[in-house]
Design an enzyme around this catalytic site. Structure first.
Site, short mmCIF file in Angstrom:
data_model
loop_
_atom_site.label_atom_id
_atom_site.label_comp_id
_atom_site.label_asym_id
_atom_site.label_seq_id
_atom_site.Cartn_x
_atom_site.Cartn_y
_atom_site.Cartn_z
N ASP A 47 -2.10 1.19 7.06
CA ASP A 47 -1.36 0.92 5.83
C ASP A 47 -0.84 -0.52 5.80
O ASP A 47 -0.77 -1.15 4.75
CB ASP A 47 -0.17 1.89 5.70
CG ASP A 47 -0.60 3.33 5.86
OD1 ASP A 47 -1.03 3.93 4.87
OD2 ASP A 47 -0.52 3.84 6.99
N GLU B 292 -1.37 -1.72 -4.62
CA GLU B 292 -2.66 -1.03 -4.72
C GLU B 292 -2.56 0.09 -5.75
O GLU B 292 -1.60 0.86 -5.74
CB GLU B 292 -3.09 -0.46 -3.37
CG GLU B 292 -4.51 0.10 -3.42
CD GLU B 292 -5.05 0.42 -2.05
OE1 GLU B 292 -6.11 -0.14 -1.71
OE2 GLU B 292 -4.44 1.22 -1.34
N ASP C 245 0.89 -1.16 0.00
CA ASP C 245 0.00 0.00 0.00
C ASP C 245 0.92 1.21 0.00
O ASP C 245 1.47 1.59 1.03
CB ASP C 245 -0.89 -0.01 1.24
CG ASP C 245 -1.81 1.20 1.31
OD1 ASP C 245 -2.14 1.77 0.25
OD2 ASP C 245 -2.19 1.59 2.43
#
Length: 159
Positions: free
Chosen positions: A140, A67, A7
């Site tokens: 995260d 992501e 992420d």
């Protein structure tokens, strides 16, 4: 197969590692790469690159799931996240590790089966799917595990 989920972010980049077999996904490790806000943008990106390279050497992922950038109204934030994504892409490319990208909607659907799931629902499912005692922190880190799980559920693997 070892999958690293990421992420991306300039201040905090979450990472999570899972092992995928034919029948299940198993938790290996999770964490974050953080950079100080008083550092220049190029130094922050260097920190992310170096730390990520160290993680890649340590865990030797077979594939990396990243992501995709979510375009919101804050262009500055989108630009910074895009720069962090670029660093991740470069680090994986230099090691010749296949890279796969997933949108937030794809992650929500894979983890919860519901495209409007909120962050808490996703985190709770990550905890359950990986048999963790607690939800990984910060957000995260949990998000990175969700991306890794999304890849493990999306791609067909052997043995």
């Amino acid at each position: 197969m070892i999958i690293m989920g990421i992420d991306p972010g300039t201040a905090t980049t979450g990472w999570g590692i899972v092992s995928k077999t034919k029948s299940n996904s198993t938790f290996i490790s999770v964490g974050t790469i953080t950079t100080a806000s008083n550092l220049s943008p190029e130094v922050r990106l260097e920190v992310i690159f170096k730390d990520l390279t160290t993680l890649i050497k340590k865990y030797r992922p077979d594939e990396v799931a990243l992501e995709q950038l979510f375009f919101n109204t804050n262009a500055k934030t989108a630009l910074l996240v895009g720069q962090a994504r670029g660093v991740v892409m470069l680090a994986t490319q230099l090691r010749k590790i296949p890279l796969f990208s997933y949108t937030p909607l794809q992650v929500k659907m894979a983890i919860t089966g519901y495209g409007r799931a909120d962050k808490k629902q996703i985190q709770e499912m990550v905890k359950r799917l990986l048999n963790l005692k607690t939800i990984p922190r910060p957000d995260d880190a949990a998000d990175a595990l969700a991306v890794a799980l999304t890849h493990s559920f999306t791609k067909k693997f052997g043995g």
